[in-house]
Design an enzyme around this catalytic site. Structure first.
Site, PDB file in Angstrom:
ATOM      1  N   ASP A 281       0.847  -1.321  -0.004  1.00  0.00           N
ATOM      2  CA  ASP A 281      -0.047   0.076   0.004  1.00  0.00           C
ATOM      3  C   ASP A 281       0.772   1.226   0.112  1.00  0.00           C
ATOM      4  OD1 ASP A 281      -1.905  -2.186   0.535  1.00  0.00           O
ATOM      5  OD2 ASP A 281      -2.427  -1.333   2.657  1.00  0.00           O
TER       6      ASP A 281
ATOM      7  N   GLU B  29     -10.454  -1.883   3.820  1.00  0.00           N
ATOM      8  CA  GLU B  29      -9.166  -1.017   4.163  1.00  0.00           C
ATOM      9  C   GLU B  29      -9.091   0.332   3.302  1.00  0.00           C
ATOM     10  OE1 GLU B  29      -6.321  -4.853   4.905  1.00  0.00           O
ATOM     11  OE2 GLU B  29      -6.798  -4.513   2.565  1.00  0.00           O
TER      12      GLU B  29
END
Length: 552
Positions: free
Chosen positions: A135, A296
Site C-alpha cells: 500500500d 481497508e
C-alpha cells in the site's frame, strides 16, 4: 548506487548451533551490513537482534536460505552484536541446521548492490530499490516535492516485517529513494496511514499492528525526512480485530481534524482539535456497496462535479473504500461512494446495493490521495497488484509497483454520479517523440470507433487483446495469452468495464509489466499486469487509429 562484490566479502560465516532449530550468530563490527541470503520457498526464520547489553532491539522474520539462494537482503548493523535465530518447519526434511546454505553465502560488507537485475522492473512507475512493497501511505505535497511512503519489507520480496519506505519526486515520474521512515516497535509492525502538513510540521498517522491494532502518530520537523514518534502513542484504541489505516484531513467548517478509519466492514469517523485527543463521530458502511472482504485504506474528500458541457456544477464528497477480497474479477479492488459530509457523518446518495469501482482491472488496490496537492487537484496512486498473487509474480529483487498518478473528478450518467479518472497532467508532459512501433515503455493514443479491437503482440505469440463495444458500452482486456501466466490460476483473465457512454479516445500506458487503459474523458480506467517474455512490439487496430509516443 553502492555495489557489493561477493567475492571480496568475508569468508563463510560460522553459526553457534544450540539445537536442531536454534542458532546464534555473532555480528562482525566494523562493517556496515550483514547480507542475508533469502530462499523464498523456505519458511520464516525468526531473528532476535541483540545489542551489546544483550537487550533485544529488533525482531526480524527472514526466509534464510536452506539449499539455494534467490537473492540477498542487507541488514544495517548499527552496533548490534548478536542474531538469535529460530528456524521453523520440519528439520528432518531439511537436514542439519549447521549445513544450511545461508552460512556459506552470508556476508559482511560495507556496500549493497541495488543495480536493477529485473527484466520486468518498470521504467516510469515507482518501485522500491529492493524488497517488497504494497500500500502507498502518507502521501503529501510540500514545497514542490511529492512524498510517497509505502508498506515495505526490506528483508525479503514477499510480505513481512512492515516498515514505511519513502520516496520523493518533483514530477510524479522520476522517484528518488529515501532512508527508511518507520521501523516496527514494541507496539507492533507499521501498517498503513496518512500524513498531514500542519504549519512547519508534517504529522504522520499509522496503525501499530501488534497483538491488537491501534493508531499512532509521529511528528517531522524536516519536511518528512525523519519523524519522532509521539510519546503518548497509541492515540486511538479499539477492541475490533481489524482497526487500521487512519486517513486524516482538516475540515474547515467545524475547525477540526477528521480521521477516517477502516474497521472490519465499515468506516469509522473521528474528530480532534489537537490531533491527539480523538472523539468518535459516526460509522458508515453497513449494507452499502460490496462486502465480499475486509474494508481497508479509506480516504474521504470533496470533488467538483463537471457537467456534460464541462462546467462545474457544485461539489460532492467521495468516500474511497478499498476491499480485499471482493473485487469485480476476484481479489482486491477499489470501490467508492458519493454523497455528502457535514464534519460528523458521511451520507451516501446512492441506494445501498449500488457498487461503484474506481478501476476495472485486476491490479489496482489501496488507492489513496496526496494531501495538499497543488491547484486543488485530487491526485491518487494505487498499488499495482492483487493479493491473489502479489507474492508470486515473477520478480525477485523487488515486488510491486505503483500505478501512474491519476487526477480525480466527478461526472454524471443517468441518475448516478461517478468518479472520473484521468492520467495526471505530468504524464502528458512526459510524452515524447512519435514512434512507429510499440516499445516496452510508451503511451499509445487510439482514436476509437463504435467497434474497436486492439491487439498488442510480440514475436513469441504472446498478446493482449482489447475490445470496445459502443452498443453495449463496454471495454474489455484479455491477458490470458499475455506471457507468463503460470504463477497463479487467478492471473489469466478477461476484465470488462462499463464505459458510461462512448469512448472517443483511449490512452494506453505500457511499462514492461503493466498496461493501464483510460478513456481520455475519464469515464473508464483499467489496470492490468502482464509478464511477456519480450516486449510487445506490434499493434493491430481494427476500427480505430493508433499514435504511439515515447515516454521521456
Amino acid at each position: 548506487m553502492a555495489v557489493m562484490t561477493l567475492t571480496m566479502a568475508q569468508a563463510q560465516v560460522t553459526p553457534l548451533v544450540l539445537g536442531e532449530k536454534h542458532t546464534m550468530l555473532r555480528l562482525e563490527q566494523g562493517k556496515k551490513y550483514i547480507l542475508m541470503p533469502v530462499q523464498e520457498t523456505e519458511e520464516i526464520a525468526s531473528i532476535a537482534v541483540l545489542d551489546s547489553k544483550n537487550d533485544m532491539v529488533q525482531r526480524l522474520n527472514v526466509k534464510l536460505a536452506v539449499d539455494r539462494v534467490d537473492y540477498w537482503v542487507p541488514y544495517e548493523l548499527r552496533g548490534t552484536r548478536l542474531f538469535d535465530i529460530e528456524f521453523h518447519g520440519d528439520r528432518r526434511q531439511k537436514g542439519a541446521v549447521s549445513e544450511f546454505v545461508c552460512w556459506k553465502e552470508m556476508k559482511f560488507s560495507n556496500t549493497f548492490d541495488t543495480a536493477n537485475r529485473e527484466h520486468f522492473r518498470p521504467l516510469y512507475h515507482h518501485t522500491p530499490l529492493y524488497g517488497w512493497m504494497n500500500d502507498p501511505n502518507g502521501m503529501f505535497y510540500k514545497d514542490g516535492v511529492w512524498h510517497l511512503y509505502y508498506q515495505y519489507n526490506p528483508y525479503g520480496s514477499q510480505w513481512e516485517n512492515m516498515h514505511w519506505g519513502h520516496s520523493t519526486s518533483k514530477d510524479l515520474l522520476h522517484w528518488e529513494a529515501q532512508p527508511l521512515t518507520f521501523e516496527p516497535d514494541w507496539l507492533g509492525s507499521i501498517f498503513s496511514g496518512s500524513c498531514i502538513t500542519n504549519g512547519n510540521e508534517v504529522v504522520a498517522f499509522y496503525t501499530s499492528a501488534g497483538m491488537s491494532q491501534t493508531q499512532s502518530m509521529a511528528v517531522s520537523k524536516d519536511n518528512g525526512r525523519t519523524f519522532k514518534k509521539y510519546e503518548g502513542n497509541p492515540v486511538i484504541t479499539s477492541d475490533k480485530p481489524d482497526f487500521r489505516d487512519p486517513n486524516v484531513f482538516w475540515y474547515e467548517p467545524t475547525k477540526r481534524w477528521v480521521m477516517i478509519l477502516a474497521v472490519g466492514q465499515e468506516m469509522q469517523l473521528y474528530s480532534s482539535a489537537d490531533l491527539k485527543a480523538w472523539k468518535y463521530e459516526s460509522s458508515f458502511g453497513q449494507e452499502y456497496g460490496n462486502h465480499g472482504g475486509v474494508w481497508e485504506c479509506p480516504d474521504l474528500f470533496e470533488l467538483p462535479l463537471t457537467s456534460a458541457k464541462g462546467q462545474t456544477e457544485g461539489k460532492k464528497w467521495v468516500l474511497v473504500c478499498n476491499i480485499n477480497p471482493g473485487g469485480p474479477f476476484g481479489g482486491s479492488a477499489t470501490q467508492y461512494f458519493v454523497g455528502q459530509f457535514d464534519g460528523h457523518k458521511f451520507t451516501c446518495e446512492s441506494m445501498p446495493k449500488v457498487t461503484k469501482w474506481m478501476d476495472y482491472g485486476k491490479d489496482h488496490y489501496a488507492t489513496v490521495s496526496f494531501y495538499n496537492a497543488p491547484e486543488n487537484r485530487r491526485v491518487v496512486l494505487a498499488w499495482m497488484s492483487n493479493w491473489q498473487y502479489a507474492n508470486q509474480v515473477p520478480t525477485k529483487q523487488f515486488r510491486s509497483a505503483n500505478s501512474i498518478a491519476r487526477d480525480l473528478g466527478l461526472f454524471t450518467c443517468g441518475e448516478e454520479t461517478y468518479v472520473s479518472v484521468v492520467p495526471s497532467k505530468e504524464m502528458l508532459a512526459a510524452r515524447g517523440a512519435k514512434l512507429k512501433k510499440p516499445t516496452e515503455a510508451c503511451e499509445i493514443v487510439i482514436d476509437m470507433k463504435n467497434q474497436t479491437e486492439i491487439v498488442l503482440s510480440n514475436a513469441k505469440g504472446e498478446q493482449v487483446t482489447m475490445t470496445y463495444d459502443a452498443a453495449k458500452q463496454t471495454f474489455a482486456m484479455d491477458r490470458t495469452k499475455s506471457g507468463d501466466v503460470s504463477f497463479s490460476e487467478a492471473f489469466p483473465c478477461v476484465t470488462e468495464a462499463p464505459t458510461y457512454g462512448n469512448i472517443k479516445q483511449l490512452r494506453l500506458f505500457i511499462d514492461r509489466c503493466s498496461i493501464e487503459a483510460f478513456d481520455a474523458d475519464g469515464k473508464m480506467a483499467m489496470t492490468n499486469l502482464v509478464f511477456p517474455s519480450e516486449p510487445y512490439n506490434t499493434i493491430k487496430v481494427k476500427g480505430g487509429k493508433a499514435t504511439i509516443y515515447e515516454i521521456k
